[in-house]
Design an enzyme around this catalytic site. Structure first.
Site, PDB file in Angstrom:
ATOM      1  N   LYS A 243      12.365 -10.333   4.479  1.00  0.00           N
ATOM      2  CA  LYS A 243      13.427 -10.430   5.471  1.00  0.00           C
ATOM      3  C   LYS A 243      13.934 -11.866   5.556  1.00  0.00           C
ATOM      4  O   LYS A 243      13.264 -12.816   5.127  1.00  0.00           O
ATOM      5  CB  LYS A 243      12.878 -10.029   6.853  1.00  0.00           C
ATOM      6  CG  LYS A 243      12.417  -8.592   6.972  1.00  0.00           C
ATOM      7  CD  LYS A 243      11.826  -8.337   8.349  1.00  0.00           C
ATOM      8  CE  LYS A 243      11.335  -6.908   8.499  1.00  0.00           C
ATOM      9  NZ  LYS A 243      12.456  -5.947   8.559  1.00  0.00           N
ATOM     10  N   ARG A 317       8.091   4.023   6.775  1.00  0.00           N
ATOM     11  CA  ARG A 317       8.112   5.434   6.378  1.00  0.00           C
ATOM     12  C   ARG A 317       6.980   5.757   5.404  1.00  0.00           C
ATOM     13  O   ARG A 317       6.534   6.898   5.340  1.00  0.00           O
ATOM     14  CB  ARG A 317       9.481   5.776   5.789  1.00  0.00           C
ATOM     15  CG  ARG A 317       9.836   5.063   4.514  1.00  0.00           C
ATOM     16  CD  ARG A 317      11.334   5.055   4.238  1.00  0.00           C
ATOM     17  NE  ARG A 317      12.049   4.169   5.148  1.00  0.00           N
ATOM     18  CZ  ARG A 317      13.360   3.983   5.131  1.00  0.00           C
ATOM     19  NH1 ARG A 317      14.110   4.640   4.258  1.00  0.00           N
ATOM     20  NH2 ARG A 317      13.933   3.161   5.975  1.00  0.00           N
TER      21      ARG A 317
END
Length: 469
Positions: A243, A317
């Site tokens: 990020k 996920r």
């Protein structure tokens, strides 16, 4: 804090009198009772404006903000004028008052003082027309809920160096022992034995070992089993798909789903809800290291499906895939709900006003949305149509974890999770990325909100008809 109902006002204790707009408060014509308006009628009486017939969730926020702004100056004893108010009104007001005393100064060496009113010696008297077991129950529920919420907020606000996966496991074990529910924490060795390949893959870049936490609140009598799966990434760098640094410090909040599951299981045990609740929390850090999974890697999963990793920052996920499969195959729940701070896409869609709700079950969607509306922890339903399946199709594996397109990101993430639900007929995914951590009066730089605790309590209570809503 002691909270009790009384039928006559006490001398020498500050009386807080709330007024709706348009209701004549007395002889002070300048007081219009607009939302948040405050009038110190005397040294022993303060009037609080509620605005025009506020809904209950708005009422909670008014009281929370009112008490927070003066949390260093409140007397030790206060009376809330609750005459003529319903049980639900009192619960929202008391919950707001208690949260107004939340102390974010977790690691300050010289913290600013907070009123003793919010401590163990504080006393809140609720002035009512006549004693009522219904109101007494509402007061107790409000207090227990607020206490759990603040414990969860502490977890959310703890930085990554004070909050490892094992920290969540220790928190759950202590809570289970205190509140009478079973907790099992699978360590890395056990995860390897069980074949939790996706969770283990995400953890490879971190020195902190992963865990999977299983909480099981099982009352003596129950008819339904609810499985709740919460994403527990205690810090998320994004991995190799790292990020940007601008807001990476906020990624200590990437275990908001886990926090909600931990909180509701503890609260359900305290309230003795007649429903079995199994909480499954896969927890890890997502860090950068030479051992980290890489874009293009193909990994396995507990369900036996292979996954092509397109983006290592779509790690939530992956760990939820193992958590969902484990919950379904080992507990066969009647209802399956997962909560996760999963995508920035849901924030682009809904902002910071609601979480995304994904489910093929219309009844479940309506029940969850109704619970969200009643608590102010709102949900908005988005589709999980099969047309989106092609977005997770992989050339070399069973599916891929990211489609790489600037569209439908939250929906595609939900479709990925759905592939690990074994076509469960009553599954719902809540993407709470915009709601679990945000700008509040506690911290303009963002802080934990305990989103999901009151939402799930309202949903579960309505489901079992307990009357605690």
């Amino acid at each position: 804090m002691l909270i009790t109902q009384i039928t006559e006002s006490e001398e020498g204790v500050l009386l807080v009198r709330p007024f709706e707009q348009g209701f004549e408060p007395g002889n002070q014509a300048m007081f219009k009772a607009e939302k948040g308006e405050v009038w110190w009628y005397s040294s022993q009486e303060v009037w609080l404006g509620l605005g025009k017939a506020p809904k209950l969730p708005a009422l909670l926020k008014i009281f929370r903000s009112f008490f927070f702004k003066r949390k260093d100056r409140w007397p030790e004893q206060i009376i809330l004028d609750g005459r003529g108010r319903a049980a639900g009104w009192l619960e929202e007001a008391i919950n707001g008052i208690m949260l107004g005393g939340y102390n974010l100064q977790l690691y300050k060496t010289d913290p600013k003082p907070i009123s003793d009113f919010f401590g163990e010696n504080g006393k809140l008297f609720v002035l009512i027309d006549k004693e009522s077991s219904t109101l007494e129950k509402s007061i107790l529920v409000a207090k227990q809920t607020a206490m759990v919420q603040m414990r969860i907020m502490d977890l959310m606000n703890a930085p990554g160096n004070h909050k490892k996966p094992e920290t969540l496991g220790s928190w759950a074990l202590a809570s289970g022992e205190e509140n009478g529910y079973q907790v099992t924490v699978f360590d890395k060795k056990k995860l390897e034995e069980l074949g939790m390949h996706a969770l283990l893959a995400v953890s490879k870049g971190s020195e902190a070992p992963p865990v999977m936490i299983i909480t099981d609140y099982q009352p003596e009598k129950y008819e339904k089993t609810i499985a709740l799966v919460g994403k527990g990434v205690t810090f998320d760098t994004g991995g190799i798909s790292i990020k940007t640094s601008a807001n990476m410090h906020l990624m200590k909040s990437d275990m908001g789903g886990a926090a909600a599951v931990l909180g509701i299981v503890e609260l359900a045990a305290q309230l003795k809800l007649p429903i079995r609740i199994v909480g499954v929390i896969p927890s890890t850090e997502n860090s950068v290291d030479g051992l980290s999974i890489k874009p293009g890697d193909v990994i396995n999963s507990y369900a036996g499906k292979t996954i092509e990793v397109i983006d290592t920052d779509a790690e939530g996920r992956l760990i939820l895939a193992d958590g969902l499969s484990y919950a379904i195959r080992n507990y066969k729940p009647d209802i399956l709900i997962d909560l996760a701070t999963l995508t920035g896409s849901v924030i682009q869609t809904l902002g910071y006003e609601a979480a995304g709700l994904f489910t093929p079950d219309d009844s479940l969607a309506a029940e969850l949305a109704a619970a969200g509306d009643s608590t102010g922890e709102r949900l908005w339903r988005l589709p999980v149509w099969d047309e989106y399946k092609e977005e997770i199709a992989s050339d070399i594996a069973d599916l891929k974890n990211y489609h790489g397109k600037p569209l439908a990101g939250a929906i595609v993430a939900a479709k990925f999770l759905e592939a690990f639900t074994d076509e469960h007929p009553a599954w719902a995914h809540l993407d709470i990325a915009g709601m679990a951590f945000g700008d509040t009066e506690f911290a303009p730089g963002r802080a934990g909100t305990a989103y999901g605790v009151r939402l799930l309590r309202a949903y579960l209570s309505a489901l079992v008809g307990s009357g605690i809503a």
